[in-house]
Design an enzyme around this catalytic site. Structure first.
Site, PDB file in Angstrom:
ATOM      1  N   GLY A   7       0.992  -1.110  -0.029  1.00 45.07           N
ATOM      2  CA  GLY A   7       0.236   0.056  -0.320  1.00 45.07           C
ATOM      3  C   GLY A   7       0.900   1.652   0.262  1.00 45.07           C
ATOM      4  CG  LEU A  67      -2.673  -2.482  -4.017  1.00 45.67           C
ATOM      5  CD1 LEU A  67      -2.716  -1.754  -5.316  1.00 45.67           C
ATOM      6  CD2 LEU A  67      -3.295  -1.432  -3.100  1.00 45.67           C
ATOM      7  CG  ASP A  68       0.841  -3.081  -3.812  1.00 46.36           C
ATOM      8  OD1 ASP A  68       1.106  -3.058  -5.028  1.00 46.36           O
ATOM      9  OD2 ASP A  68       1.245  -2.586  -2.726  1.00 46.36           O
ATOM     10  CD  GLU A  69      -1.637 -10.114  -1.411  1.00 46.32           C
ATOM     11  OE1 GLU A  69      -1.279 -11.371  -1.598  1.00 46.32           O
ATOM     12  OE2 GLU A  69      -1.584  -9.087  -0.199  1.00 46.32           O
TER      13      GLU A  69
END
Lengths: 275, 275, 275, 275
Positions: A192, A218-220
């Site tokens: 994040g 997100l960001d995964e």
């Protein structure tokens, strides 16, 4: 010629594949192979010489491979990319320089920025820059404008070179496994916003950066490569941000090189990288 | 079962080899392959499952390989080693600990020291220690005593774990590519004595260690692995020596793991390491 | 305000210096101190706030320091540099980008190349480029032309960004401790020409780069910083050269940042780096 | 003699402190200083020679420092520690070896294990081993037994060398900033159990280890040091665990060295490390 294949694992795959190479009189310069035993999945990358008809080769390979095999035979001599940016210059400038000196392994077709601060550096390298502001717009409108700019170029990949807006699932779904992002932390730490502030608050002794394919978590998405640098108590958030830019630039450059050289295979949420 | 092969390169080697594996119903868990184009030399390492008769397999492989092929089929379940030391404990103690907990990948048969300061730590782990002093002896006499101690055990490898005497060409020739040394610099920098003093005098900003096979060129044998650590002006020679011990221990441990796992192939004065 | 001092060591130096700071109501934001005991030499770097009259401060400092003290009080808000290049772009481009975005910590006054291949990239950033060929000239003539181009700008430092000509002792003497070079090996390994070929021939497992001040001993000047990257048998000389460019760029960038921030003190042939 | 001080920041602290050193005729061999501006906090570490009366020195220092100053003057020639373990040997063995060869910077008074598998290696080094099982006991009972074993020795620090039980707030509160733990991930990634499985599932390209002081927030205490190693797709959970042990051992060894050398100051949840 680069050949990359993934399929379910079974006995005799390497023999079958390399027999086909021998029949086409292709010499194997290098060979990377991996079996993911927990998923019973087979991955291979071959660099062969000299060259052969891709369609004929693919047909022969299909005969020795399971039905689910995904085969790619170096589809393009060079990839085409579009780069998305916000205000930070470091990753974009590195890409523009390599593009200008023909060492990127891809051609930058255009740059899209939601601010115009990086327009001038693009102009200096004769690369088209599209200023598409997100301000005062619904996200679908903003993303539709970006899509239209992109789709002129039919790029192989989109590179998010410090593009600071979160893309919608619809947008991401339009470019499956084609969007590469640089995240300014060693994921999964500091997912994040403001990872450098998070790192400072936590008092970590190393910071990092992660290049990954974008998915709707997100960001995964699947991680391509990561690096870290050691830090210490003397660095405040501004110092960390500055130091981090160096590692972000290096990590994105490395990830692009791996992807553009067809060294990165994706299965589920992980990558196999033959480097 | 680990299979390692080197031979002159030609088209179809991988196909030939992997066909043999298929005929023996051996599944290829991992495969590392390298072609040294400047020497037209082919190297391969296969990890296959389940297992097969080594002699029968070797015979079949010879049919598909050039005459000069060197084939090794995981010759022993576990290597046997003898360790040579002088006074410094760090590399030896690391080896003894791994040996005691059965994670070394080899069995320490004996330790030979030209001083006796490390006898006690060997005794604590029930490992035979031979004190063979070099003092007051001609080198041939000294080395003959060492040889006799070694030859009781018929070890696969000799490990020079900070053994500070230079071995004669005759001695080295008795154990070709079987002697592994840890040198306390990132070779080829600082060949010879007192590398930490040399590093201090030169004002370098990193120090390292190198594990290599011993040949008759001092510090010039095939390099297995190397690592470095950053240093700064604040460290004097004593500090460098202390810091260096950590990296020496780590580098030797890594090299032994690679060698004992049959991951290191040697050709001329260089190694191919499938890690 | 940055204050750097070196002098012979004696008791009470830190107290004396910091008393002066207190009298000038300067707050010490950071302080780095080093005593080289083998040379009885004292080094200190202070970052103080807010600011004070440099001449008055220097005078007061002289009262508490030995006669041989060298005192520098952040002489310029920003350094001026001239960059010398040959044909390789990577270090120069990195410098031009940072210069353009005002993050270099110095201003690039001009670039001098003995070939003209890098003229265009300089032009794109509005940086003057001087093409001064070495061909068909005696070295003194060649160097005199370079000197004239340089001396227009009175730069603080010359940066050799892959400048592939060896400079004469006369030239070097004209810019004492002002010439910064990037050498493409982890010195003192692989001094001289073709370090990547030397590295390949030797079969090392890591390659590096070294930024150093130029003196009249080739590749023997005071080292500012060094870094390495791991490599393996699969890389040929071309691959090593390509991989090396990344580390060369990073090491030179780091060295320039350290020098431009007044973090590097030189004594005899070594540096003290307060980072 | 090592002097470490922390207090609220104000102008003239370094001058005040170093004036005291000069009055006691103490030479400053090295000096590390840090101001945490966001917390207005001052930290200093001095290594001075020759030596002086600690009480007299402390009294003089108090005169030049704010009331909240925490002053420590190298309280013991050598620290005493008790080590807590479960079943894994690697960190403990490294500690025992350094202890045996007097290079740990502390004396191991005893080892406490909730299993007895490491009793034998302790016995071999003549270090008392207490087997205190957690099985069939309420946690307060288990911890009370551990406390009693510890309190015989009045150690300066407890080292959790892969101790796999979570300690209660009461226990932790009994040893404030005295408990050092090694966690097998680069915190804050992969907090909690099975970090190597978490790393494998996530497909990260580097794994790490973190040494930290234990507080009552699980895996959230002040970080002393961290390191990582690169990994790739070929490593399964078992391989990661094995590779991780090397880095765990190295990180804990480094952290202990820093703490035992009085290089680590703690303020709130972060450390200042003068290395």
């Amino acid at each position: 010629m680069i050949i990359i294949i993934q399929c379910k694992d079974q006995v005799g795959l390497v023999a079958g594949i390399t027999n086909v190479m021998a029949r086409f009189a292709l010499n194997i310069v290098s060979l990377g192979e991996h079996v993911d035993k927990s998923n019973n999945r087979f991955f291979i990358r071959l660099n062969v010489e000299p060259t052969a008809d891709a369609n004929a080769l693919k047909q022969e390979l299909q005969h020795v491979l399971p039905d689910d095999a995904e085969i790619a035979i170096n589809p393009l001599p060079e990839k085409k990319i579009v780069v998305l940016v916000t205000k930070e210059y470091h990753c974009l400038a590195d890409i523009l320089i390599r593009n200008y000196f023909s060492t990127l392994g891809a051609q930058v077709q255009a740059v899209i920025g939601n601010y115009d601060v990086l327009a001038d550096v693009c102009r200096r390298f004769d690369v088209p820059f599209y200023h598409i502001s997100h301000e005062g717009k619904e996200k679908p409108v903003f993303e539709e404008e970006i899509k239209q700019a992109i789709d002129n170029y039919q790029p192989d990949y989109l590179v998010l070179a410090k593009f600071m807006r979160i893309l919608s699932p619809d947008f991401v779904a339009s470019y499956p496994l084609q969007i590469i992002n640089i995240h300014h932390s060693f994921l999964p730490a500091f997912i994040g916003a403001n990872p450098y502030r998070q790192a400072y608050e936590r008092g970590v002794k190393l910071i990092g950066a992660t290049a990954h394919f974008v998915t709707n978590q997100l960001d995964e998405g699947p991680i391509i490569t990561q690096q870290i640098i050691p830090i210490n108590h003397a660095l405040n958030v501004t110092d960390l941000t500055k130091a981090g830019k160096e590692i972000e630039t290096a990590v994105l450059a490395r990830a692009l090189q791996l992807v553009f050289d067809d060294r990165v295979l994706v299965f589920q949420n992980k990558t196999v990288v033959f480097d």
